[in-house]
Design a protein around this motif. Structure first.
Motif, PDB file in Angstrom:
ATOM      1  N   ILE A 160     -24.437 -84.370  91.517  1.00  0.00           N
ATOM      2  CA  ILE A 160     -24.512 -83.382  90.440  1.00  0.00           C
ATOM      3  C   ILE A 160     -23.162 -82.706  90.256  1.00  0.00           C
ATOM      4  O   ILE A 160     -22.717 -82.474  89.125  1.00  0.00           O
ATOM      5  CB  ILE A 160     -25.601 -82.342  90.746  1.00  0.00           C
ATOM      6  CG1 ILE A 160     -26.976 -83.018  90.814  1.00  0.00           C
ATOM      7  CG2 ILE A 160     -25.624 -81.246  89.682  1.00  0.00           C
ATOM      8  CD1 ILE A 160     -28.084 -82.098  91.244  1.00  0.00           C
ATOM      9  N   ARG A 197     -21.060 -82.764  86.854  1.00  0.00           N
ATOM     10  CA  ARG A 197     -20.750 -81.496  86.190  1.00  0.00           C
ATOM     11  C   ARG A 197     -19.263 -81.424  85.847  1.00  0.00           C
ATOM     12  O   ARG A 197     -18.879 -81.055  84.737  1.00  0.00           O
ATOM     13  CB  ARG A 197     -21.146 -80.332  87.100  1.00  0.00           C
ATOM     14  CG  ARG A 197     -20.913 -78.961  86.487  1.00  0.00           C
ATOM     15  CD  ARG A 197     -21.206 -77.862  87.479  1.00  0.00           C
ATOM     16  NE  ARG A 197     -20.878 -76.563  86.946  1.00  0.00           N
ATOM     17  CZ  ARG A 197     -20.785 -75.457  87.685  1.00  0.00           C
ATOM     18  NH1 ARG A 197     -21.033 -75.513  88.978  1.00  0.00           N
ATOM     19  NH2 ARG A 197     -20.465 -74.315  87.135  1.00  0.00           N
ATOM     20  N   SER A 238     -32.626 -87.818  85.390  1.00  0.00           N
ATOM     21  CA  SER A 238     -32.877 -86.410  85.081  1.00  0.00           C
ATOM     22  C   SER A 238     -31.583 -85.609  85.022  1.00  0.00           C
ATOM     23  O   SER A 238     -31.414 -84.759  84.145  1.00  0.00           O
ATOM     24  CB  SER A 238     -33.841 -85.804  86.102  1.00  0.00           C
ATOM     25  OG  SER A 238     -33.303 -85.875  87.410  1.00  0.00           O
ATOM     26  N   ILE A 239     -30.656 -85.863  85.956  1.00  0.00           N
ATOM     27  CA  ILE A 239     -29.410 -85.085  85.916  1.00  0.00           C
ATOM     28  C   ILE A 239     -28.489 -85.607  84.810  1.00  0.00           C
ATOM     29  O   ILE A 239     -27.686 -84.845  84.267  1.00  0.00           O
ATOM     30  CB  ILE A 239     -28.700 -85.055  87.283  1.00  0.00           C
ATOM     31  CG1 ILE A 239     -28.216 -86.436  87.715  1.00  0.00           C
ATOM     32  CG2 ILE A 239     -29.594 -84.457  88.346  1.00  0.00           C
ATOM     33  CD1 ILE A 239     -27.328 -86.401  88.947  1.00  0.00           C
ATOM     34  N   ARG A 240     -28.607 -86.896  84.469  1.00  0.00           N
ATOM     35  CA  ARG A 240     -27.841 -87.401  83.325  1.00  0.00           C
ATOM     36  C   ARG A 240     -28.303 -86.717  82.047  1.00  0.00           C
ATOM     37  O   ARG A 240     -27.475 -86.281  81.222  1.00  0.00           O
ATOM     38  CB  ARG A 240     -28.005 -88.915  83.211  1.00  0.00           C
ATOM     39  CG  ARG A 240     -27.350 -89.500  81.957  1.00  0.00           C
ATOM     40  CD  ARG A 240     -27.418 -91.015  81.938  1.00  0.00           C
ATOM     41  NE  ARG A 240     -28.773 -91.539  82.018  1.00  0.00           N
ATOM     42  CZ  ARG A 240     -29.610 -91.611  80.982  1.00  0.00           C
ATOM     43  NH1 ARG A 240     -29.227 -91.161  79.790  1.00  0.00           N
ATOM     44  NH2 ARG A 240     -30.821 -92.107  81.128  1.00  0.00           N
ATOM     45  N   TRP A 244     -29.747 -83.808  81.802  1.00  0.00           N
ATOM     46  CA  TRP A 244     -29.312 -82.409  81.848  1.00  0.00           C
ATOM     47  C   TRP A 244     -27.853 -82.300  81.405  1.00  0.00           C
ATOM     48  O   TRP A 244     -27.504 -81.437  80.583  1.00  0.00           O
ATOM     49  CB  TRP A 244     -29.462 -81.836  83.259  1.00  0.00           C
ATOM     50  CG  TRP A 244     -28.695 -80.547  83.405  1.00  0.00           C
ATOM     51  CD1 TRP A 244     -29.053 -79.317  82.952  1.00  0.00           C
ATOM     52  CD2 TRP A 244     -27.399 -80.389  84.011  1.00  0.00           C
ATOM     53  NE1 TRP A 244     -28.065 -78.397  83.235  1.00  0.00           N
ATOM     54  CE2 TRP A 244     -27.051 -79.020  83.876  1.00  0.00           C
ATOM     55  CE3 TRP A 244     -26.521 -81.253  84.653  1.00  0.00           C
ATOM     56  CZ2 TRP A 244     -25.836 -78.520  84.368  1.00  0.00           C
ATOM     57  CZ3 TRP A 244     -25.311 -80.752  85.139  1.00  0.00           C
ATOM     58  CH2 TRP A 244     -24.982 -79.400  84.993  1.00  0.00           C
ATOM     59  N   ALA A 302     -35.168 -78.932  84.988  1.00  0.00           N
ATOM     60  CA  ALA A 302     -33.925 -79.622  85.351  1.00  0.00           C
ATOM     61  C   ALA A 302     -33.572 -79.368  86.808  1.00  0.00           C
ATOM     62  O   ALA A 302     -33.166 -80.288  87.543  1.00  0.00           O
ATOM     63  CB  ALA A 302     -32.787 -79.170  84.439  1.00  0.00           C
ATOM     64  N   ALA A 330     -33.474 -81.947  89.991  1.00  0.00           N
ATOM     65  CA  ALA A 330     -32.250 -82.020  90.787  1.00  0.00           C
ATOM     66  C   ALA A 330     -32.550 -81.807  92.273  1.00  0.00           C
ATOM     67  O   ALA A 330     -31.940 -82.435  93.134  1.00  0.00           O
ATOM     68  CB  ALA A 330     -31.244 -80.980  90.292  1.00  0.00           C
ATOM     69  N   ASN A 350     -25.040 -82.317  95.669  1.00  0.00           N
ATOM     70  CA  ASN A 350     -26.225 -82.599  94.850  1.00  0.00           C
ATOM     71  C   ASN A 350     -27.146 -81.395  94.723  1.00  0.00           C
ATOM     72  O   ASN A 350     -28.318 -81.540  94.375  1.00  0.00           O
ATOM     73  CB  ASN A 350     -26.998 -83.776  95.450  1.00  0.00           C
ATOM     74  CG  ASN A 350     -26.379 -85.109  95.107  1.00  0.00           C
ATOM     75  OD1 ASN A 350     -25.980 -85.328  93.969  1.00  0.00           O
ATOM     76  ND2 ASN A 350     -26.285 -86.001  96.082  1.00  0.00           N
ATOM     77  N   PRO A 390     -29.092 -78.300  93.294  1.00  0.00           N
ATOM     78  CA  PRO A 390     -29.449 -77.804  91.953  1.00  0.00           C
ATOM     79  C   PRO A 390     -28.765 -76.493  91.605  1.00  0.00           C
ATOM     80  O   PRO A 390     -28.760 -76.095  90.428  1.00  0.00           O
ATOM     81  CB  PRO A 390     -30.971 -77.644  92.028  1.00  0.00           C
ATOM     82  CG  PRO A 390     -31.303 -77.593  93.483  1.00  0.00           C
ATOM     83  CD  PRO A 390     -30.271 -78.432  94.175  1.00  0.00           C
ATOM     84  N   ILE A 450     -26.494 -76.469  88.640  1.00  0.00           N
ATOM     85  CA  ILE A 450     -27.037 -76.206  87.304  1.00  0.00           C
ATOM     86  C   ILE A 450     -27.088 -74.707  87.044  1.00  0.00           C
ATOM     87  O   ILE A 450     -26.735 -74.233  85.956  1.00  0.00           O
ATOM     88  CB  ILE A 450     -28.428 -76.840  87.164  1.00  0.00           C
ATOM     89  CG1 ILE A 450     -28.329 -78.369  87.282  1.00  0.00           C
ATOM     90  CG2 ILE A 450     -29.103 -76.431  85.852  1.00  0.00           C
ATOM     91  CD1 ILE A 450     -29.659 -79.084  87.290  1.00  0.00           C
TER      92      ILE A 450
END
Length: 361
Positions: free
Chosen positions: A72, A76, A105-107, A109, A321, A325, A342, A344, A347
Motif C-alpha cells: 500500500i 500510495r 481492493s487497494i488498486r 482505492w 477500503a 487493506a 501494507n 491500512p 489510507i
C-alpha cells in the motif's frame, strides 16, 4: 551496485514492453527514457506518452520492482507521483503501470484517490497480444521460472488444511464480514446504536494494535456532552506517534453519524463542542454513511484554523477500503517493515493529508 544495475536494466526492458502493449492498443507511443530530448519533445519525468484518437493523451508512469506484490505504501507514493501528470493528459487519466501484482481492493482505492488508471502485471498480460509471450518470459525471469498465478487463480484458490487456525480465506472473511454487516445496517435514528456497534467492530479490527480501552457513549464530568467512542492511543506506530505529538492528544474520538444524507456544518459544530485542546482530546474521526458535504468540510477547516481541532471525515466507502487493506496486510504477513508498508493507516494518513493540504489560510 551490480544488483541495482541489473534492476535498472530490467526496468528499461519493462518500459519497452509496456510501450509495445500500448501500441497494440492503438496508441502512438513516445518512450522518454530512450529518446533524447529535442525542441519538439521536452524533458518530462513520466516515462511514456501514449497518444490516441480524438485527442487522447495519456502520460504513463512505469514502475518495475523486484517484489512480487505491491504494498500500500509503494502504491500510495507511485499513485501520488502519477497524479502529477494530469496537466499533460487529455481526454483520459494518467496511467500507472506496475510490473508486479496489486491487490484489487487497494488498486481500486488508489485509482479513486488519485484519479488515475492503474495496470498491474495481471492487467498488462490481459491487454497484451503479440507482446504476451515476451511479457510472460520477462516475468518468469523474476520468479525462478515459475510464473505467478493470475489474479483469478489466486482468488479462487482455497486452503483446506486441518489444524490450521488462521488461513488466508479466514482472514479475508473477517474484513468482508464486517463490510457486509456495515452495509446491512439501515441509515436513520432507529439504527444509530447498531451503526455505532459495527463502527466499533471496524475500528477494533483495523487499529487493534494502536487504539485501546474503548469507552462508549462517554459523558463528560459536567454532564453536558456525550461522544460515541473514545480510545486511548498507544503511540508505537509512527503515524499515531506523529499525530498525537503534533496535536498534543492522549485520546481520539469517533463520532458515528448514521444519517441517510451527507452530514452538514451543524453536525460539525455539535461534534466540535466535544473536543478540547486543553483536555488533550483535539482529534475526532467523524464516521458517516456518505461523504460530508462541502459546507461541513469548510466548517472543519474553521475548527482547525481557529481552535487547532482536527476533524477527519470517513464515510462507509473509506471504511471498506481500510477493511480490505487490513485483510491484505494480514494475508501478506511478512516482516515488521513489510506489515507496516501494507498498513491500512496509509489510507487514513492520505485522508488527513488531503484535508490539510487543501485547507485555506
Amino acid at each position: 551496485m551490480q544488483g541495482a544495475a541489473i534492476i535498472s536494466a530490467r526496468g528499461f526492458e519493462f518500459e519497452k514492453l509496456v510501450g509495445e502493449v500500448l501500441q497494440e492498443q492503438g496508441y502512438r507511443v513516445t518512450v522518454y527514457s530512450f529518446e533524447a530530448p529535442s525542441r519538439d519533445k521536452p524533458i518530462l519525468d513520466f516515462d511514456i506518452l501514449a497518444v490516441g484518437e480524438n485527442g487522447i493523451k495519456i502520460p504513463v508512469e512505469v514502475k518495475f520492482t523486484s517484489r512480487d506484490r505491491v504494498s500500500i505504501a509503494m502504491l500510495r507514493d507511485a499513485g501520488a507521483k502519477t497524479a502529477r501528470w494530469k496537466a499533460h493528459a487529455a481526454n483520459a487519466r494518467p496511467l500507472l503501470v506496475y510490473g508486479a501484482v496489486i491487490e484489487r481492493s487497494i488498486r481500486e482505492w488508489a485509482e479513486s484517490e488519485f484519479e488515475i488508471d492503474i495496470w498491474d502485471r495481471d492487467i498488462l498480460l490481459t491487454k497484451s497480444k503479440r507482446t504476451s509471450a515476451a511479457l510472460e518470459q520477462f516475468f518468469q525471469g523474476d520468479s525462478d521460472g515459475k510464473p505467478d498465478p493470475t489474479y483469478s487463480e489466486r482468488e479462487n484458490t482455497k486452503e483446506h488444511v486441518e489444524g490450521v487456525k488462521v488461513s488466508e480465506a479466514n482472514i479475508r472473511a473477517r474484513g468482508e464480514e464486517l463490510i457486509e454487516t456495515l452495509r446491512a445496517v439501515p441509515s436513520g435514528k432507529t439504527s444509530a446504536k447498531a451503526y455505532e456497534q459495527i463502527c466499533q467492530a471496524v475500528i477494533d479490527y483495523i487499529f487493534v494494535d494502536d487504539l485501546r480501552d474503548v469507552r462508549s457513549q462517554k459523558r463528560t464530568v459536567d454532564g453536558l456532552n456525550f461522544y460515541d467512542l473514545i480510545y486511548r492511543v498507544r503511540p508505537t506506530h509512527p503515524f499515531w506517534a506523529t499525530l498525537t505529538r503534533d496535536f498534543r492528544a492522549r485520546v481520539v474520538l469517533f463520532e458515528c453519524k448514521n444519517y441517510g444524507k451527507p452530514i452538514g456544518p451543524m453536525q460539525v459544530f455539535s461534534t466540535e463542542r466535544y473536543l478540547s485542546v486543553s483536555a488533550l482530546r483535539p482529534i475526532c474521526f467523524v464516521l458517516s454513511r456518505k461523504p460530508a458535504n462541502n459546507h461541513a468540510v469548510q466548517a472543519a477547516y474553521g475548527a482547525m484554523r481557529e481552535s487547532g481541532k482536527l476533524l477527519v471525515f470517513l464515510c462507509d466507502e473509506d471504511l471498506e477500503a481500510m477493511l480490505r487493506a487490513k485483510d491484505f496486510q494480514l494475508s501478506e504477513g511478512g516482516s515488521a517493515d513489510e506489515r507496516e508498508a501494507n498498513d491500512p493507516i496509509e489510507i487514513l494518513d492520505q485522508k488527513i493529508y488531503d484535508f490539510i493540504s487543501a485547507m485555506p489560510r
